[in-house]
Every structure is written in C-alpha cells, then in structure tokens.
Design a protein around this motif. Sequence first.
Motif: not given
Length: 259
Positions: A75-76, A161-164, A181-190, A214-221
Amino acid sequence: MIKYLLDIKIRNKKEELTMSGHSKWHNIQAKKGKADAARGKIFTKLGRELLIAVKQGGPDPAGNSKLKDVIAKCKANNMPNDTINNAIKKASGAGNNENYEEITYEGYGVNGVAVIVEASTDNKNRTAADVRHAFDRAGGNLGTSGCVSYLFSKKGVIVIDRTTTDLSEDDMMMLALDNGAEDFVASDECYEITTLPEDFAKVREALEGQGLEFLEAEVQMVPSTYIKLDEKDSEKMQRLIDNLEDLDDVMNVYHNWEE
C-alpha cells in the motif's frame, strides 16, 4: 514535564537530521518520481513477497503477521487493492507450485560502504552470480555472511509526507510514541518514525487507524553509522545500488552511504 522533554528530544533530532543529511527522504518528490518510474518492477517484486508470505503463513493477514506487513508495504508503494488481493489468491491456489528461498548477501561498495542485499530466489547459484557481478561492475565486492550486518539494526520504519495530514507535529509525535514508537524525527518534508521490529505492526496499525497514508512502511536494516563519498565515488555507489535493484531476485538493498 514529559511533553517538555519530548519536545527537546524532537528539536535535537531535527537539528541532527538537518546537519547530517542522513534521511533517505531528504527530497520526497525526487524519491517518489524514481519510484513511479520503476513501479512495474516494484509491483512484480512485491507480488513475490506476497507469495512468500502466503506460502509461509497462509492467506489470512489476521493470522499471518508477515503477510500483514507486506500488505502495508504494498500500500505504501501504491499497489492497488485488487492487485494485492489477486496476488494473495493466486499464491494460495492449489495449483501454485512457485517456491522461493529468501537469502541475504553482504558486501562492500566503494570506499568500504557497507551493503546488505535481501533476495528471494528459486536458483541460488544464479542469484549469487548475478549479485556478485553487480558488485564487480561497480567497483565493490561481495563479502561473507556477517561481514557488515553488525553495522545495522533491524527496525520498523514508517515515513509520512507532512502535506498529507492535518495533524500537528506534536500530535503526530504523541500518537507515534504513545503507541510504542522508539523514535520520531520531523523534517520540513516528512515525519520518520522508527520502532522495534516487534512493535512495528502495533504502531503502523495505530497510524492507519487515524487515516494516515505512508510513503514507506516496512521492517528494514538501519545503519548505525554513515560514510560520506565524493562526487566520483557517489556515482559509483549509485551505479552499484541501481545494478542490484535491477536484478529480479533482489527485494531490498540497504547501505550506509550518506546520500
């Protein structure tokens, strides 16, 4: 007091993000454009991930957490629901004899950049040869199992995406952290949210419950450290990533190059 400390944490994270440039979503439009151009190949690979998940745990996502996670990834990437459902139906059909083995390769790109390649294959010899050739063509080399994985941690990653969304940054932060959630990072875009692997589904479902996409939603390295490259070496590194992602058997490529 708790909210004050969280606000301090987020401000610090935003500063780290701005200074480091580590976020893979630094330019959302460019990333989305690249994904759109390769959508046909992405859908083919996602279809294989759905097949593997169904073969391992059955066609009901309610009882198959891996399938549920792959569906979220689909879906992402804007895979239509009909396409997802048809792939699950095909995978669970009695006449489907397709079988793939999941395998991970590790190696080095230019200047020692660590690379992890996740693949699914019905012919290990073919895939190993293709991956090795991709490394060789871009000045890298395939290593042994475990040679770079210690530089990465498995994390759930959700990018929005912040605009969504109409949610404020504070509300988004509290929604994510309150649900594990373990961590949260906000940038100008997302917004980029990370979780422990075991908490990923819970956090993702809580965000989905608020109608978020979501632009991305998965478990990754996720790498613990990053390597900067000059322009010439960056071109070689990008060539390696492109070579690997062009291979039909390669599902995911992770690295610690600071793009």
